[in-house]
Write a protein that holds these residues in place. Structure first.
Motif, PDB file in Angstrom:
ATOM      1  N   MET A 127     -16.435  25.231  23.456  1.00  0.00           N
ATOM      2  CA  MET A 127     -14.707  25.454  23.551  1.00  0.00           C
ATOM      3  C   MET A 127     -14.287  24.232  24.513  1.00  0.00           C
ATOM      4  SD  MET A 127     -12.657  28.811  25.341  1.00  0.00           S
ATOM      5  CE  MET A 127     -11.356  29.068  24.496  1.00  0.00           C
ATOM      6  N   GLN A 128     -13.287  23.600  23.917  1.00  0.00           N
ATOM      7  CA  GLN A 128     -12.993  22.367  24.533  1.00  0.00           C
ATOM      8  C   GLN A 128     -11.747  22.760  25.453  1.00  0.00           C
ATOM      9  OE1 GLN A 128     -10.817  20.205  21.807  1.00  0.00           O
ATOM     10  NE2 GLN A 128     -10.578  18.386  22.989  1.00  0.00           N
ATOM     11  N   SER A 129     -12.074  22.019  26.919  1.00  0.00           N
ATOM     12  CA  SER A 129     -10.837  22.359  27.886  1.00  0.00           C
ATOM     13  C   SER A 129      -9.828  21.417  27.729  1.00  0.00           C
ATOM     14  CB  SER A 129     -11.568  21.898  29.305  1.00  0.00           C
ATOM     15  OG  SER A 129     -11.977  20.745  29.171  1.00  0.00           O
ATOM     16  N   GLN A 130      -8.530  22.118  27.928  1.00  0.00           N
ATOM     17  CA  GLN A 130      -7.447  21.268  27.888  1.00  0.00           C
ATOM     18  C   GLN A 130      -6.976  20.604  29.417  1.00  0.00           C
ATOM     19  OE1 GLN A 130      -4.626  24.325  26.231  1.00  0.00           O
ATOM     20  NE2 GLN A 130      -5.507  23.740  24.256  1.00  0.00           N
ATOM     21  N   LYS A 131      -6.627  19.707  29.529  1.00  0.00           N
ATOM     22  CA  LYS A 131      -6.080  18.892  30.774  1.00  0.00           C
ATOM     23  C   LYS A 131      -4.821  19.407  30.996  1.00  0.00           C
ATOM     24  CE  LYS A 131      -8.868  14.950  30.615  1.00  0.00           C
ATOM     25  NZ  LYS A 131      -9.105  13.450  30.543  1.00  0.00           N
ATOM     26  N   LEU A 132      -4.346  19.551  32.205  1.00  0.00           N
ATOM     27  CA  LEU A 132      -3.033  19.757  32.447  1.00  0.00           C
ATOM     28  C   LEU A 132      -2.052  18.763  32.490  1.00  0.00           C
ATOM     29  CD1 LEU A 132      -3.677  22.089  35.657  1.00  0.00           C
ATOM     30  CD2 LEU A 132      -3.110  22.817  33.401  1.00  0.00           C
ATOM     31  N   THR A 133      -0.880  18.769  32.058  1.00  0.00           N
ATOM     32  CA  THR A 133       0.006  17.901  31.945  1.00  0.00           C
ATOM     33  C   THR A 133       0.586  17.292  33.177  1.00  0.00           C
ATOM     34  OG1 THR A 133       2.040  19.235  31.799  1.00  0.00           O
ATOM     35  CG2 THR A 133       0.911  18.794  29.848  1.00  0.00           C
ATOM     36  N   SER A 134       1.249  16.354  33.491  1.00  0.00           N
ATOM     37  CA  SER A 134       1.822  15.904  34.801  1.00  0.00           C
ATOM     38  C   SER A 134       2.837  16.948  35.379  1.00  0.00           C
ATOM     39  CB  SER A 134       2.456  14.561  34.415  1.00  0.00           C
ATOM     40  OG  SER A 134       1.399  13.519  34.066  1.00  0.00           O
ATOM     41  N   LEU A 135       3.647  17.214  34.398  1.00  0.00           N
ATOM     42  CA  LEU A 135       4.526  18.317  34.898  1.00  0.00           C
ATOM     43  C   LEU A 135       4.017  19.739  35.529  1.00  0.00           C
ATOM     44  CD1 LEU A 135       7.396  19.383  35.066  1.00  0.00           C
ATOM     45  CD2 LEU A 135       7.198  20.161  32.761  1.00  0.00           C
ATOM     46  N   GLN A 136       2.750  20.023  34.664  1.00  0.00           N
ATOM     47  CA  GLN A 136       2.288  21.322  35.271  1.00  0.00           C
ATOM     48  C   GLN A 136       1.668  21.053  36.457  1.00  0.00           C
ATOM     49  OE1 GLN A 136      -0.364  21.580  31.568  1.00  0.00           O
ATOM     50  NE2 GLN A 136       0.652  23.290  30.799  1.00  0.00           N
ATOM     51  N   LEU A 137       0.739  19.838  36.637  1.00  0.00           N
ATOM     52  CA  LEU A 137       0.461  19.438  38.087  1.00  0.00           C
ATOM     53  C   LEU A 137       1.260  19.515  39.181  1.00  0.00           C
ATOM     54  CD1 LEU A 137      -1.989  16.642  36.877  1.00  0.00           C
ATOM     55  CD2 LEU A 137      -2.930  19.081  37.604  1.00  0.00           C
ATOM     56  N   GLU A 138       2.365  19.094  38.855  1.00  0.00           N
ATOM     57  CA  GLU A 138       3.293  18.986  39.845  1.00  0.00           C
ATOM     58  C   GLU A 138       4.040  20.279  40.328  1.00  0.00           C
ATOM     59  OE1 GLU A 138       4.849  16.448  41.778  1.00  0.00           O
ATOM     60  OE2 GLU A 138       3.097  15.320  40.851  1.00  0.00           O
ATOM     61  N   LEU A 139       4.097  21.168  39.298  1.00  0.00           N
ATOM     62  CA  LEU A 139       4.548  22.580  39.477  1.00  0.00           C
ATOM     63  C   LEU A 139       3.535  23.275  40.200  1.00  0.00           C
ATOM     64  CD1 LEU A 139       6.191  23.475  36.003  1.00  0.00           C
ATOM     65  CD2 LEU A 139       7.219  23.317  38.054  1.00  0.00           C
ATOM     66  N   LEU A 140       2.222  23.119  40.052  1.00  0.00           N
ATOM     67  CA  LEU A 140       1.118  23.567  40.952  1.00  0.00           C
ATOM     68  C   LEU A 140       1.340  23.342  42.120  1.00  0.00           C
ATOM     69  CD1 LEU A 140      -1.905  23.400  38.372  1.00  0.00           C
ATOM     70  CD2 LEU A 140      -0.812  25.242  39.295  1.00  0.00           C
ATOM     71  N   LYS A 141       1.704  22.234  42.459  1.00  0.00           N
ATOM     72  CA  LYS A 141       1.911  21.619  43.830  1.00  0.00           C
ATOM     73  C   LYS A 141       3.063  22.390  44.510  1.00  0.00           C
ATOM     74  CE  LYS A 141       0.525  16.780  43.106  1.00  0.00           C
ATOM     75  NZ  LYS A 141       0.709  15.315  42.995  1.00  0.00           N
ATOM     76  N   VAL A 142       4.116  22.485  43.804  1.00  0.00           N
ATOM     77  CA  VAL A 142       5.403  23.308  44.328  1.00  0.00           C
ATOM     78  C   VAL A 142       4.821  24.768  44.707  1.00  0.00           C
ATOM     79  CG1 VAL A 142       7.529  24.299  43.796  1.00  0.00           C
ATOM     80  CG2 VAL A 142       6.940  22.027  43.288  1.00  0.00           C
ATOM     81  N   TYR A 143       4.189  25.343  43.599  1.00  0.00           N
ATOM     82  CA  TYR A 143       3.766  26.679  43.905  1.00  0.00           C
ATOM     83  C   TYR A 143       2.530  27.010  44.927  1.00  0.00           C
ATOM     84  CZ  TYR A 143       6.460  28.106  39.872  1.00  0.00           C
ATOM     85  OH  TYR A 143       7.696  28.623  39.151  1.00  0.00           O
ATOM     86  N   SER A 144       1.846  25.931  45.258  1.00  0.00           N
ATOM     87  CA  SER A 144       0.889  26.112  46.273  1.00  0.00           C
ATOM     88  C   SER A 144       1.350  26.384  47.594  1.00  0.00           C
ATOM     89  CB  SER A 144      -0.071  25.150  46.212  1.00  0.00           C
ATOM     90  OG  SER A 144       0.453  23.831  46.771  1.00  0.00           O
ATOM     91  N   PHE A 145       2.875  25.897  47.903  1.00  0.00           N
ATOM     92  CA  PHE A 145       3.430  26.105  49.241  1.00  0.00           C
ATOM     93  C   PHE A 145       3.992  27.380  49.389  1.00  0.00           C
ATOM     94  CE2 PHE A 145       3.682  21.373  48.577  1.00  0.00           C
ATOM     95  CZ  PHE A 145       2.783  21.125  49.759  1.00  0.00           C
ATOM     96  N   GLU A 146       3.922  28.325  48.525  1.00  0.00           N
ATOM     97  CA  GLU A 146       4.488  29.726  48.376  1.00  0.00           C
ATOM     98  C   GLU A 146       5.802  29.647  48.786  1.00  0.00           C
ATOM     99  OE1 GLU A 146       2.082  33.092  49.654  1.00  0.00           O
ATOM    100  OE2 GLU A 146       0.293  31.633  49.575  1.00  0.00           O
ATOM    101  N   PRO A 147       6.780  28.914  47.800  1.00  0.00           N
ATOM    102  CA  PRO A 147       8.187  29.001  48.031  1.00  0.00           C
ATOM    103  C   PRO A 147       8.913  30.302  47.955  1.00  0.00           C
ATOM    104  CG  PRO A 147       7.564  28.105  45.982  1.00  0.00           C
ATOM    105  CD  PRO A 147       6.457  28.436  46.614  1.00  0.00           C
ATOM    106  N   LYS A 148       9.910  30.407  48.711  1.00  0.00           N
ATOM    107  CA  LYS A 148      10.688  31.677  48.610  1.00  0.00           C
ATOM    108  C   LYS A 148      11.116  31.706  47.138  1.00  0.00           C
ATOM    109  CE  LYS A 148      12.175  31.378  53.249  1.00  0.00           C
ATOM    110  NZ  LYS A 148      13.582  31.184  54.107  1.00  0.00           N
ATOM    111  N   GLU A 149      11.645  33.245  46.784  1.00  0.00           N
ATOM    112  CA  GLU A 149      12.078  33.559  45.728  1.00  0.00           C
ATOM    113  C   GLU A 149      13.385  32.633  45.352  1.00  0.00           C
ATOM    114  OE1 GLU A 149      11.827  35.286  41.884  1.00  0.00           O
ATOM    115  OE2 GLU A 149      10.449  35.285  43.430  1.00  0.00           O
ATOM    116  N   GLU A 150      14.184  32.384  46.235  1.00  0.00           N
ATOM    117  CA  GLU A 150      15.514  31.716  45.786  1.00  0.00           C
ATOM    118  C   GLU A 150      15.024  30.199  45.668  1.00  0.00           C
ATOM    119  OE1 GLU A 150      17.080  30.475  50.475  1.00  0.00           O
ATOM    120  OE2 GLU A 150      17.105  32.692  49.960  1.00  0.00           O
ATOM    121  N   ASP A 151      14.064  29.724  46.262  1.00  0.00           N
ATOM    122  CA  ASP A 151      13.578  28.317  45.889  1.00  0.00           C
ATOM    123  C   ASP A 151      13.059  28.290  44.442  1.00  0.00           C
ATOM    124  OD1 ASP A 151      14.509  27.378  48.475  1.00  0.00           O
ATOM    125  OD2 ASP A 151      12.535  27.757  49.406  1.00  0.00           O
TER     126      ASP A 151
END
Length: 65
Positions: free
Chosen positions: A1-25
């Motif tokens: 099975m071929q692994s898919q690389k994450l896009t730049s946008l996906q990587l940036e979003l993962l950084k945002v979500y890693s900080f556990e932002p508030k629901e309003e954010d």
């Protein structure tokens, strides 16, 4: 099975979500992204209209087809 690389946008979003932002954010981020892509789409539509010489009358006719 071929692994898919994450896009730049996906990587940036993962950084945002890693900080556990508030629901309003998260909602604000979603709105910003939606507005960005909506603006981009409208710009591309207008560019196509201008390049192809599409008139308001053409658009009205297509809507009523």
């Amino acid at each position: 099975m071929q692994s898919q690389k994450l896009t730049s946008l996906q990587l940036e979003l993962l950084k945002v979500y890693s900080f556990e932002p508030k629901e309003e954010d998260l909602l604000a981020i979603k709105k910003l992204m939606a507005q960005y892509f909506s603006d981009k789409l409208q710009c591309n539509i207008q560019k196509s209209i201008d390049e192809k010489g599409i008139t308001e009358e053409d658009l009205k006719n297509w809507i009523n087809e």
